[in-house]
Every structure is written in C-alpha cells, then in structure tokens.
Write a protein that holds these residues in place. Sequence first.
Motif, PDB file in Angstrom:
ATOM      1  N   SER A 212      -0.778   3.737 -11.492  1.00 38.92           N
ATOM      2  CA  SER A 212      -0.314   2.433 -11.237  1.00 38.92           C
ATOM      3  C   SER A 212      -0.260   2.514  -9.689  1.00 38.92           C
ATOM      4  CB  SER A 212       0.587   1.905 -12.067  1.00 38.92           C
ATOM      5  OG  SER A 212       1.041   0.519 -11.573  1.00 38.92           O
ATOM      6  N   LYS A 213      -0.939   1.819  -8.915  1.00 39.50           N
ATOM      7  CA  LYS A 213      -0.662   1.733  -7.331  1.00 39.50           C
ATOM      8  C   LYS A 213       0.316   0.659  -7.000  1.00 39.50           C
ATOM      9  CE  LYS A 213      -4.237   4.238  -5.421  1.00 39.50           C
ATOM     10  NZ  LYS A 213      -3.966   5.688  -5.306  1.00 39.50           N
ATOM     11  N   THR A 214       0.320  -0.437  -7.758  1.00 40.99           N
ATOM     12  CA  THR A 214       1.023  -1.545  -7.257  1.00 40.99           C
ATOM     13  C   THR A 214       2.180  -2.067  -8.442  1.00 40.99           C
ATOM     14  OG1 THR A 214      -0.565  -3.445  -7.714  1.00 40.99           O
ATOM     15  CG2 THR A 214      -0.634  -2.301  -5.579  1.00 40.99           C
TER      16      THR A 214
ATOM     17  N   ASN B  75       1.481  -3.067 -11.637  1.00 51.63           N
ATOM     18  CA  ASN B  75       1.151  -3.887 -12.682  1.00 51.63           C
ATOM     19  C   ASN B  75       0.930  -2.986 -13.970  1.00 51.63           C
ATOM     20  OD1 ASN B  75       0.721  -6.240 -11.350  1.00 51.63           O
ATOM     21  ND2 ASN B  75      -1.272  -5.874 -10.519  1.00 51.63           N
TER      22      ASN B  75
ATOM     23  N   GLN C  26       2.039   0.027 -14.560  1.00 48.53           N
ATOM     24  CA  GLN C  26       3.240   0.364 -14.777  1.00 48.53           C
ATOM     25  C   GLN C  26       4.030  -0.433 -15.712  1.00 48.53           C
ATOM     26  OE1 GLN C  26       5.061   3.586 -13.232  1.00 48.53           O
ATOM     27  NE2 GLN C  26       6.264   2.923 -15.081  1.00 48.53           N
TER      28      GLN C  26
ATOM     29  N   THR D  58      -7.717  -0.585 -12.381  1.00 50.50           N
ATOM     30  CA  THR D  58      -9.251  -0.515 -12.228  1.00 50.50           C
ATOM     31  C   THR D  58      -9.717  -0.660 -11.028  1.00 50.50           C
ATOM     32  OG1 THR D  58      -9.498  -2.092 -14.384  1.00 50.50           O
ATOM     33  CG2 THR D  58     -11.438  -2.036 -12.924  1.00 50.50           C
ATOM     34  N   ASP D  59     -10.311   0.682 -10.752  1.00 49.29           N
ATOM     35  CA  ASP D  59     -11.247   1.007  -9.347  1.00 49.29           C
ATOM     36  C   ASP D  59     -12.507   1.077  -9.523  1.00 49.29           C
ATOM     37  OD1 ASP D  59     -11.456   2.142  -6.813  1.00 49.29           O
ATOM     38  OD2 ASP D  59     -10.889   3.826  -7.319  1.00 49.29           O
ATOM     39  N   LYS D  60     -13.021   0.074  -8.858  1.00 45.71           N
ATOM     40  CA  LYS D  60     -14.624  -0.202  -9.049  1.00 45.71           C
ATOM     41  C   LYS D  60     -15.152  -0.170 -10.367  1.00 45.71           C
ATOM     42  CE  LYS D  60     -14.635   2.354  -4.369  1.00 45.71           C
ATOM     43  NZ  LYS D  60     -13.517   3.147  -4.997  1.00 45.71           N
ATOM     44  N   GLY D  61     -14.304  -0.894 -10.958  1.00 41.42           N
ATOM     45  CA  GLY D  61     -15.016  -0.954 -12.778  1.00 41.42           C
ATOM     46  C   GLY D  61     -14.753   0.056 -13.440  1.00 41.42           C
TER      47      GLY D  61
ATOM     48  N   CYS E 203      -6.734  -5.035 -14.340  1.00 42.40           N
ATOM     49  CA  CYS E 203      -7.831  -5.361 -13.512  1.00 42.40           C
ATOM     50  C   CYS E 203      -7.626  -6.791 -12.668  1.00 42.40           C
ATOM     51  CB  CYS E 203      -9.349  -5.206 -14.199  1.00 42.40           C
ATOM     52  SG  CYS E 203      -9.493  -6.359 -15.489  1.00 42.40           S
TER      53      CYS E 203
ATOM     54  N   PHE F 232      -9.795  -8.982 -11.894  1.00 39.85           N
ATOM     55  CA  PHE F 232     -10.788 -10.057 -12.484  1.00 39.85           C
ATOM     56  C   PHE F 232     -10.392 -10.603 -13.666  1.00 39.85           C
ATOM     57  CE2 PHE F 232     -13.762  -7.878  -9.454  1.00 39.85           C
ATOM     58  CZ  PHE F 232     -13.967  -9.065  -8.587  1.00 39.85           C
TER      59      PHE F 232
ATOM     60  N   TYR G  47     -15.579  -8.633 -19.784  1.00 42.65           N
ATOM     61  CA  TYR G  47     -15.251  -7.639 -18.647  1.00 42.65           C
ATOM     62  C   TYR G  47     -14.396  -6.794 -18.947  1.00 42.65           C
ATOM     63  CZ  TYR G  47     -14.423  -6.109 -13.850  1.00 42.65           C
ATOM     64  OH  TYR G  47     -14.161  -5.207 -12.857  1.00 42.65           O
TER      65      TYR G  47
ATOM     66  N   MET H  89      -2.936  -9.157  -7.400  1.00 40.54           N
ATOM     67  CA  MET H  89      -3.364  -8.471  -6.206  1.00 40.54           C
ATOM     68  C   MET H  89      -2.283  -8.774  -5.229  1.00 40.54           C
ATOM     69  SD  MET H  89      -7.167  -9.250  -7.082  1.00 40.54           S
ATOM     70  CE  MET H  89      -6.838 -10.759  -8.217  1.00 40.54           C
TER      71      MET H  89
HETATM   72  C1  LIG Z   1      -9.633  -0.266  -3.936  1.00 36.51           C
HETATM   73  C2  LIG Z   1      -9.591  -1.038  -5.213  1.00 36.51           C
HETATM   74  C3  LIG Z   1     -10.514  -1.569  -6.094  1.00 36.51           C
HETATM   75  C4  LIG Z   1     -10.600  -2.125  -6.996  1.00 36.51           C
HETATM   76  N1  LIG Z   1     -11.612  -2.300  -7.922  1.00 36.51           N
HETATM   77  C5  LIG Z   1     -11.598  -3.519  -8.897  1.00 36.51           C
HETATM   78  C6  LIG Z   1     -12.548  -3.671  -9.687  1.00 36.51           C
HETATM   79  O1  LIG Z   1     -13.677  -3.237  -9.632  1.00 36.51           O
HETATM   80  N2  LIG Z   1     -12.396  -4.623 -10.745  1.00 36.51           N
HETATM   81  C7  LIG Z   1     -11.369  -5.434 -10.862  1.00 36.51           C
HETATM   82  O2  LIG Z   1     -11.218  -6.333 -11.821  1.00 36.51           O
HETATM   83  N3  LIG Z   1     -10.129  -4.941  -9.945  1.00 36.51           N
HETATM   84  C8  LIG Z   1     -10.377  -4.164  -9.184  1.00 36.51           C
HETATM   85  N4  LIG Z   1      -9.236  -3.786  -8.377  1.00 36.51           N
HETATM   86  C9  LIG Z   1      -7.920  -4.740  -8.582  1.00 36.51           C
HETATM   87  C10 LIG Z   1      -6.766  -3.790  -9.345  1.00 36.51           C
HETATM   88  O3  LIG Z   1      -7.398  -2.776 -10.409  1.00 36.51           O
HETATM   89  C11 LIG Z   1      -5.543  -4.602  -9.865  1.00 36.51           C
HETATM   90  O4  LIG Z   1      -5.188  -5.468  -8.970  1.00 36.51           O
HETATM   91  C12 LIG Z   1      -4.653  -3.808 -10.733  1.00 36.51           C
HETATM   92  O5  LIG Z   1      -4.001  -4.578 -11.661  1.00 36.51           O
HETATM   93  C13 LIG Z   1      -3.912  -2.970 -10.127  1.00 36.51           C
HETATM   94  O6  LIG Z   1      -3.032  -2.300 -10.907  1.00 36.51           O
HETATM   95  P1  LIG Z   1      -1.649  -1.403 -10.409  1.00 36.51           P
HETATM   96  O7  LIG Z   1      -0.757  -2.425  -9.951  1.00 36.51           O
HETATM   97  O8  LIG Z   1      -1.216  -0.676 -11.787  1.00 36.51           O
HETATM   98  O9  LIG Z   1      -2.143  -0.299  -9.356  1.00 36.51           O
HETATM   99  C14 LIG Z   1      -9.411  -3.049  -7.267  1.00 36.51           C
HETATM  100  C15 LIG Z   1      -8.294  -2.932  -6.353  1.00 36.51           C
HETATM  101  C16 LIG Z   1      -8.388  -1.962  -5.421  1.00 36.51           C
HETATM  102  C17 LIG Z   1      -7.096  -1.781  -4.471  1.00 36.51           C
END
Ligand SMILES: Cc1cc2nc3c(=O)[nH]c(=O)nc-3n(C[C@H](O)[C@H](O)[C@H](O)COP(=O)(O)O)c2cc1C
Length: 157
Positions: free
Chosen positions: A9-11, A13, A15, A46-49, A73, A75, A81, A109
């Motif tokens: 979890s980077k940001t 969510n 987590q 979700t990173d690039k799907g 994710c 979206f 999706y 985001m």
């Molecule tokens: C580099 C990058 C790529 C992402 N790719 C997608 C994606 O393909 N589809 C999607 O729905 N969200 C995508 N996201 C959005 C994140 O998956 C989303 O904000 C998620 O809730 C972040 O979770 P975290 O807070 O646990 O890190 C992307 C975000 C980043 C920074």
Amino acid sequence: MSYAVILSSKTGNTQRLADRARAELGEKNEVADVASADLVLVGSWTDKGGMDPALEPQLAVLSGKRVFLFGTCGFGGSQAYYDRVLDRFAAALPQDARVVGRFMCQGQMPPAVRERYVKMSAQDPARFEPMIENFDRAVGHPDEKDLEALAAALRAC
Ligand SMILES: Cc1cc2nc3c(=O)[nH]c(=O)nc-3n(C[C@H](O)[C@H](O)[C@H](O)COP(=O)(O)O)c2cc1C
C-alpha cells in the motif's frame, strides 16, 4: 484460525482494508510465518491493472495455501473492472494457491492527479472530464461501507 498478511500500500488505502481485516480476524491470530498460516491475506494497490510487481518475490510461498485476495484501485463504480483486476491479481499467484475469497473497492488518489487531469481537460475535455468525475467519486474511499463489505467478504470464506 491463524492468518498472515502480505501487503503493498503506497498511499494507505489498501492499508486501511488490511487494518479492518486484522480487526475482523483478531490481531492475536496473526502470524509472521506465511507458511504456517491457515489463511493468507494478499492485498495490493492496483498498478497498471494488476498487482504491485514488488510483491512477486513473496508469492511463491503461497503454493497450496488458502488465500484471500483484496485491493483498491482508482477506477470505481464497475464490478466488472474490479473483477478483471482481481483476476489479474489471482494470475500472479502460484497455480495451486486456493483463492477462497476476494474483495476490491475504489481508493482515493493524491490531489496532484486531479490537478493534472484539470490541465489536460483544457485540451481534451471528452477524455479528461470523466476522469475528474471519477477522481471526485473516489475521495473518501475506502469508506465505512467499503470496510464493512470487506469484513462481510472475509466472514463468508
Ligand atoms: C503508477 C500508478 C498506477 C496506477 N494504475 C492504476 C490502474 O491501472 N487502475 C486503477 O484503477 N488504478 C490505478 N492506480 C490507482 C491506485 O491503484 C489507487 O489509488 C489505490 O487505491 C492506491 O492504493 P494505496 O493507497 O494502498 O497505495 C494507479 C496509481 C499509480 C500511482
């Protein structure tokens, strides 16, 4: 029932989903050793799907294990999706891992993303206005309803 958690979890969510899962399953039942756990919670943004590729080295140990897959994710609003992303998550696991439950919801985001969309919508409103609307819908997620739905998915497996 013992469980282990594998998480990216980077940001924050995903987590938040993991924190709720821990509250649901009981913090005292969590073990650090994935191999000995009855259930392994695998969560990713979700990173690039698909799943964060940084998790890959931690997945081989899931061979033969019961796994609950979850994530967030950007979206939102489409279960189709979410299912597609979860299918991609599942495909990253060893073939004989047993997925016993899964859950995905929208995650908010960072504000810089919206600022970028606003700039780009001046050039291409048809493409970027729906993305701004999606961004605004994501604010506050995962919310209490999302967390409760995760807990229900966990109880079902
Ligand atoms: C580099 C990058 C790529 C992402 N790719 C997608 C994606 O393909 N589809 C999607 O729905 N969200 C995508 N996201 C959005 C994140 O998956 C989303 O904000 C998620 O809730 C972040 O979770 P975290 O807070 O646990 O890190 C992307 C975000 C980043 C920074």
